[in-house]
Design an enzyme around this catalytic site. Structure first.
Site, PDB file in Angstrom:
ATOM      1  N   GLN A 254     -46.011 -70.242 -33.395  1.00  0.00           N
ATOM      2  CA  GLN A 254     -45.049 -69.204 -33.012  1.00  0.00           C
ATOM      3  C   GLN A 254     -45.336 -68.663 -31.615  1.00  0.00           C
ATOM      4  O   GLN A 254     -46.388 -68.055 -31.396  1.00  0.00           O
ATOM      5  CB  GLN A 254     -45.159 -68.062 -34.026  1.00  0.00           C
ATOM      6  CG  GLN A 254     -44.298 -66.867 -33.729  1.00  0.00           C
ATOM      7  CD  GLN A 254     -44.485 -65.774 -34.776  1.00  0.00           C
ATOM      8  OE1 GLN A 254     -45.584 -65.589 -35.287  1.00  0.00           O
ATOM      9  NE2 GLN A 254     -43.438 -65.048 -35.080  1.00  0.00           N
ATOM     10  N   GLY A 255     -44.406 -68.847 -30.697  1.00  0.00           N
ATOM     11  CA  GLY A 255     -44.582 -68.362 -29.322  1.00  0.00           C
ATOM     12  C   GLY A 255     -43.738 -67.135 -29.046  1.00  0.00           C
ATOM     13  O   GLY A 255     -42.705 -67.225 -28.376  1.00  0.00           O
ATOM     14  N   TYR A 256     -44.145 -65.995 -29.577  1.00  0.00           N
ATOM     15  CA  TYR A 256     -43.440 -64.729 -29.322  1.00  0.00           C
ATOM     16  C   TYR A 256     -44.198 -63.913 -28.263  1.00  0.00           C
ATOM     17  O   TYR A 256     -43.700 -63.634 -27.197  1.00  0.00           O
ATOM     18  CB  TYR A 256     -43.358 -63.892 -30.605  1.00  0.00           C
ATOM     19  CG  TYR A 256     -42.194 -64.167 -31.528  1.00  0.00           C
ATOM     20  CD1 TYR A 256     -41.618 -65.426 -31.619  1.00  0.00           C
ATOM     21  CD2 TYR A 256     -41.681 -63.164 -32.341  1.00  0.00           C
ATOM     22  CE1 TYR A 256     -40.551 -65.661 -32.498  1.00  0.00           C
ATOM     23  CE2 TYR A 256     -40.624 -63.385 -33.212  1.00  0.00           C
ATOM     24  CZ  TYR A 256     -40.057 -64.631 -33.287  1.00  0.00           C
ATOM     25  OH  TYR A 256     -39.020 -64.848 -34.159  1.00  0.00           O
ATOM     26  N   SER A 257     -45.459 -63.514 -28.583  1.00  0.00           N
ATOM     27  CA  SER A 257     -46.185 -62.536 -27.748  1.00  0.00           C
ATOM     28  C   SER A 257     -46.559 -63.100 -26.388  1.00  0.00           C
ATOM     29  O   SER A 257     -46.834 -64.288 -26.241  1.00  0.00           O
ATOM     30  CB  SER A 257     -47.476 -62.109 -28.446  1.00  0.00           C
ATOM     31  OG  SER A 257     -47.182 -61.598 -29.706  1.00  0.00           O
TER      32      SER A 257
ATOM     33  N   SER B  41     -51.281 -68.178 -33.013  1.00  0.00           N
ATOM     34  CA  SER B  41     -52.116 -68.615 -34.135  1.00  0.00           C
ATOM     35  C   SER B  41     -51.866 -70.096 -34.423  1.00  0.00           C
ATOM     36  O   SER B  41     -50.728 -70.562 -34.348  1.00  0.00           O
ATOM     37  CB  SER B  41     -51.774 -67.826 -35.398  1.00  0.00           C
ATOM     38  OG  SER B  41     -52.032 -66.463 -35.196  1.00  0.00           O
TER      39      SER B  41
ATOM     40  N   GLU C  89     -41.193 -63.288 -42.323  1.00  0.00           N
ATOM     41  CA  GLU C  89     -42.637 -63.071 -42.184  1.00  0.00           C
ATOM     42  C   GLU C  89     -43.096 -61.883 -43.027  1.00  0.00           C
ATOM     43  O   GLU C  89     -44.121 -61.925 -43.681  1.00  0.00           O
ATOM     44  CB  GLU C  89     -42.978 -62.807 -40.720  1.00  0.00           C
ATOM     45  CG  GLU C  89     -44.480 -62.617 -40.514  1.00  0.00           C
ATOM     46  CD  GLU C  89     -44.871 -62.521 -39.057  1.00  0.00           C
ATOM     47  OE1 GLU C  89     -44.066 -62.024 -38.262  1.00  0.00           O
ATOM     48  OE2 GLU C  89     -45.980 -62.942 -38.734  1.00  0.00           O
TER      49      GLU C  89
ATOM     50  N   SER D  82     -47.951 -53.515 -35.010  1.00  0.00           N
ATOM     51  CA  SER D  82     -49.111 -52.610 -35.039  1.00  0.00           C
ATOM     52  C   SER D  82     -48.815 -51.375 -35.903  1.00  0.00           C
ATOM     53  O   SER D  82     -47.659 -51.032 -36.155  1.00  0.00           O
ATOM     54  CB  SER D  82     -49.473 -52.170 -33.611  1.00  0.00           C
ATOM     55  OG  SER D  82     -48.537 -51.219 -33.168  1.00  0.00           O
TER      56      SER D  82
HETATM   57  C1  LIG Z   1     -54.944 -62.307 -35.242  1.00  0.00           C
HETATM   58  C2  LIG Z   1     -53.668 -62.265 -34.477  1.00  0.00           C
HETATM   59  C3  LIG Z   1     -52.774 -63.314 -34.579  1.00  0.00           C
HETATM   60  C4  LIG Z   1     -51.577 -63.290 -33.859  1.00  0.00           C
HETATM   61  N1  LIG Z   1     -50.737 -64.382 -33.936  1.00  0.00           N
HETATM   62  C5  LIG Z   1     -49.631 -64.419 -33.165  1.00  0.00           C
HETATM   63  C6  LIG Z   1     -48.795 -65.585 -33.152  1.00  0.00           C
HETATM   64  O1  LIG Z   1     -49.045 -66.573 -33.851  1.00  0.00           O
HETATM   65  N2  LIG Z   1     -47.723 -65.592 -32.334  1.00  0.00           N
HETATM   66  C7  LIG Z   1     -47.390 -64.522 -31.565  1.00  0.00           C
HETATM   67  O2  LIG Z   1     -46.382 -64.592 -30.878  1.00  0.00           O
HETATM   68  N3  LIG Z   1     -48.165 -63.402 -31.560  1.00  0.00           N
HETATM   69  C8  LIG Z   1     -49.277 -63.330 -32.326  1.00  0.00           C
HETATM   70  N4  LIG Z   1     -50.097 -62.210 -32.308  1.00  0.00           N
HETATM   71  C9  LIG Z   1     -49.775 -61.109 -31.400  1.00  0.00           C
HETATM   72  C10 LIG Z   1     -49.317 -59.827 -32.060  1.00  0.00           C
HETATM   73  O3  LIG Z   1     -48.008 -59.935 -32.520  1.00  0.00           O
HETATM   74  C11 LIG Z   1     -49.465 -58.701 -31.017  1.00  0.00           C
HETATM   75  O4  LIG Z   1     -50.847 -58.549 -30.784  1.00  0.00           O
HETATM   76  C12 LIG Z   1     -48.879 -57.393 -31.497  1.00  0.00           C
HETATM   77  O5  LIG Z   1     -47.488 -57.464 -31.515  1.00  0.00           O
HETATM   78  C13 LIG Z   1     -49.287 -56.206 -30.600  1.00  0.00           C
HETATM   79  O6  LIG Z   1     -48.982 -56.487 -29.278  1.00  0.00           O
HETATM   80  P1  LIG Z   1     -50.097 -56.339 -28.138  1.00  0.00           P
HETATM   81  O7  LIG Z   1     -51.322 -57.029 -28.589  1.00  0.00           O
HETATM   82  O8  LIG Z   1     -49.472 -56.772 -26.853  1.00  0.00           O
HETATM   83  O9  LIG Z   1     -50.416 -54.790 -28.064  1.00  0.00           O
HETATM   84  P2  LIG Z   1     -49.513 -53.665 -27.352  1.00  0.00           P
HETATM   85  O10 LIG Z   1     -48.095 -53.834 -27.745  1.00  0.00           O
HETATM   86  O11 LIG Z   1     -49.828 -53.654 -25.898  1.00  0.00           O
HETATM   87  O12 LIG Z   1     -50.080 -52.370 -28.032  1.00  0.00           O
HETATM   88  C14 LIG Z   1     -51.300 -51.750 -27.606  1.00  0.00           C
HETATM   89  C15 LIG Z   1     -51.424 -50.426 -28.365  1.00  0.00           C
HETATM   90  O13 LIG Z   1     -50.337 -49.569 -27.997  1.00  0.00           O
HETATM   91  C16 LIG Z   1     -49.612 -49.160 -29.155  1.00  0.00           C
HETATM   92  N5  LIG Z   1     -48.173 -49.096 -28.847  1.00  0.00           N
HETATM   93  C17 LIG Z   1     -47.425 -50.035 -28.218  1.00  0.00           C
HETATM   94  N6  LIG Z   1     -46.124 -49.626 -28.165  1.00  0.00           N
HETATM   95  C18 LIG Z   1     -46.059 -48.429 -28.792  1.00  0.00           C
HETATM   96  C19 LIG Z   1     -44.991 -47.498 -29.061  1.00  0.00           C
HETATM   97  N7  LIG Z   1     -43.751 -47.744 -28.685  1.00  0.00           N
HETATM   98  N8  LIG Z   1     -45.324 -46.372 -29.740  1.00  0.00           N
HETATM   99  C20 LIG Z   1     -46.595 -46.106 -30.132  1.00  0.00           C
HETATM  100  N9  LIG Z   1     -47.644 -46.931 -29.884  1.00  0.00           N
HETATM  101  C21 LIG Z   1     -47.378 -48.086 -29.233  1.00  0.00           C
HETATM  102  C22 LIG Z   1     -49.869 -50.247 -30.190  1.00  0.00           C
HETATM  103  O14 LIG Z   1     -49.704 -49.777 -31.498  1.00  0.00           O
HETATM  104  C23 LIG Z   1     -51.327 -50.605 -29.888  1.00  0.00           C
HETATM  105  O15 LIG Z   1     -52.187 -49.682 -30.506  1.00  0.00           O
HETATM  106  C24 LIG Z   1     -51.272 -62.195 -33.033  1.00  0.00           C
HETATM  107  C25 LIG Z   1     -52.178 -61.118 -32.937  1.00  0.00           C
HETATM  108  C26 LIG Z   1     -53.370 -61.159 -33.628  1.00  0.00           C
HETATM  109  C27 LIG Z   1     -54.312 -60.000 -33.473  1.00  0.00           C
END
Ligand SMILES: Cc1cc2nc3c(=O)[nH]c(=O)nc-3n(C[C@H](O)[C@H](O)[C@H](O)COP(=O)(O)OP(=O)(O)OC[C@H]3O[C@@H](n4cnc5c(N)ncnc54)[C@H](O)[C@@H]3O)c2cc1C
Length: 436
Positions: free
Chosen positions: A129-132, A164, A247, A384
């Site tokens: 999955q290529g979202y983030s 992942s 999901e 999150s």
């Molecule tokens: C083990 C693991 C597997 C993953 N697998 C995949 C995958 O297969 N494919 C994929 O695409 N992604 C994957 N991800 C990514 C995951 O979806 C993102 O890590 C997640 O969406 C959070 O984004 P970020 O890490 O950029 O944090 P950020 O969005 O930068 O957030 C940082 C902090 O700010 C807070 N925050 C952000 N926006 C707000 C808001 N509007 N209000 C309040 N607080 C806020 C968050 O809650 C967090 O505490 C994976 C992540 C992990 C840890």
């Protein structure tokens, strides 16, 4: 909520149990009981067995390689495999079958369904999955990977992260920006991209527990067929949200089974280490027990809604909060029970299982130490905790919405927000939490 399963489902349950008895090795004690070196080979041949027996996607129509049964049978398969400690597929199948395949059935063209679905089941196409992206996680619609149409191909440039199971995949579904001149949720497209090509570079990242479970993926003039856009050009946000619905709904009845099993392991280790009569530890264990029961009953409720044709929607945010916060608190309890041993933990690890250890895994200090580390990620992936709370506040409790300062064309975001005023907090789109 209805806590009984239809008679038809119970009949099918007996068939699934018979299948497992017949096909699992006679001395089967769960995947975790196999020596680590033997697990990949077992998983490969077991997947072939499941594909041959039509057990990978029982609710898909027969014309696309499924068994043509209904969603309740799919739930029964997941539950029985979980109880037996047998994999219901690989981690990549979670992306290929559970997410992409179901999304194609809901939003793909007939050509896409006929081409991709059988190849997903045969194992020819292995998905991730290529979202983030580095600057687009919670604020997924702020992503910057670009795709431009060039004749009958998309040309893709940009970067994904936290992908992942990216190392074992040969295809990736990507959300890319295809029109930067419209508001950010409107100019996205959902593309199907082969990984085995010169423009795609997959680099593993090692996590805190020492496992290479996710990757960075770089696109440099990578190519995808023009026809491989799901849900229409610039309509990728809606396709992305359909996929996230699958999901969040997926583990609603299997989570309580696996957390109950893991709680039994925790009780065992508390007894072994003479901590089970400590009143404070007993209090915490009782809290854990009640949480797993809450998960079980919420599971029935989610299942009832799912079988009636509904999607989890904002209610999924409550389940996500409950299991992820539970996961962290009870692994913290495990670490407290084990004590100083977790600093240089003896025994075998949990084999990289993201949630709880596989059935049969040694109940060791090292396993709990790794599970504790993996639990850290649970309040981040799949949306999150903070974002889930916003979803609950806005969509279930009707609280005022957060201010939105990014409604104009994507190209202008960041240029226009300079006047003093509320701090520009990125706000997720219509169904906010994120995947992965
Ligand atoms: C083990 C693991 C597997 C993953 N697998 C995949 C995958 O297969 N494919 C994929 O695409 N992604 C994957 N991800 C990514 C995951 O979806 C993102 O890590 C997640 O969406 C959070 O984004 P970020 O890490 O950029 O944090 P950020 O969005 O930068 O957030 C940082 C902090 O700010 C807070 N925050 C952000 N926006 C707000 C808001 N509007 N209000 C309040 N607080 C806020 C968050 O809650 C967090 O505490 C994976 C992540 C992990 C840890």
């Amino acid at each position: 909520m209805d806590v009984t399963y239809p008679e038809r489902a119970e009949g099918f349950r007996a068939e699934v149990r018979a299948f497992l008895r017949e096909h699992l090795p006679p001395d089967w004690h769960g995947l975790g009981a196999l020596p680590p070196a033997q697990r990949p080979e077992f998983e490969r041949s077991w997947r072939e067995t499941l594909a041959r027996a039509n057990m990978l996607a029982v609710s898909w129509p027969a014309e696309f390689g499924g068994a043509g049964l209904s969603p309740i049978e799919q739930v029964v398969v997941a539950e029985e495999f979980e109880r037996a400690g047998a994999p219901a597929g690989t981690e990549n199948d979670g992306f290929g079958i559970g997410l992409l395949g179901n999304t194609l059935l809901a939003a793909g063209t007939d050509e896409q369904k006929s081409y991709f679905l059988p190849r997903i089941l045969s194992g020819e196409h292995v998905w991730c999955q290529g979202y983030s992206e580095p600057d687009a996680g919670s604020d997924l619609a702020g992503l910057r990977t670009r795709a431009v149409l060039d004749g009958d191909e998309w040309v893709i440039n940009g970067q994904k992260i936290w992908t992942s199971a990216g190392r074992t995949a040969n295809w990736i579904f990507v959300i890319a920006r295809t029109d930067p001149d419209v508001p950010k949720h409107k100019g996205l497209s959902f593309l199907l991209v082969p990984i085995d090509q010169p423009g795609v570079d997959v680099r593993p990242i090692t996590n805190a527990a020492g496992y290479d479970l996710f990757c960075e993926v770089f696109f440099t003039d990578a190519r995808a067929a023009a026809a491989h856009v799901v849900g229409g050009i610039n309509n990728g946000w809606s396709t992305a949200m359909i996929l996230l619905g699958f999901e969040r709904g997926a583990e609603v009845t299997t989570d309580p089974i696996r957390y109950r099993r893991d709680l039994d392991r925790l009780l065992e280790i508390a007894r072994e280490r003479g901590r089970s009569s400590d009143p404070r530890i007993r209090d915490e264990l009782a809290w854990c027990y009640s949480r797993v029961e809450i998960m079980r009953y919420r599971g029935y409720r989610g299942l009832t809604r799912f079988l009636a044709g509904g999607r989890p929607g904002a209610d999924g945010a409550i389940s996500k909060l409950i299991w992820s916060e539970y996961f962290q608190r009870y692994t913290e309890l495990a670490v407290e029970i084990i004590g100083a041993d977790v600093l240089a933990p003896p025994g075998e690890g949990n084999g990289g299982a993201l949630k709880v250890a596989d059935v049969g895994t040694e109940n060791s200090a090292r396993c709990w130490s790794e599970e504790f580390l993996h639990a850290r990620a649970a309040t981040i992936y799949a949306g999150s905790t903070q974002v889930q709370r916003t979803v609950i506040g806005e969509q279930l409790l009707g609280l005022p919405r957060e201010p939105r300062l990014d409604g104009g064309p994507f190209r202008d975001i960041g240029r226009t927000v300079s006047a003093p005023g509320p701090v520009p907090v990125p706000v997720p789109g219509p169904v906010p939490a994120k995947a992965g």
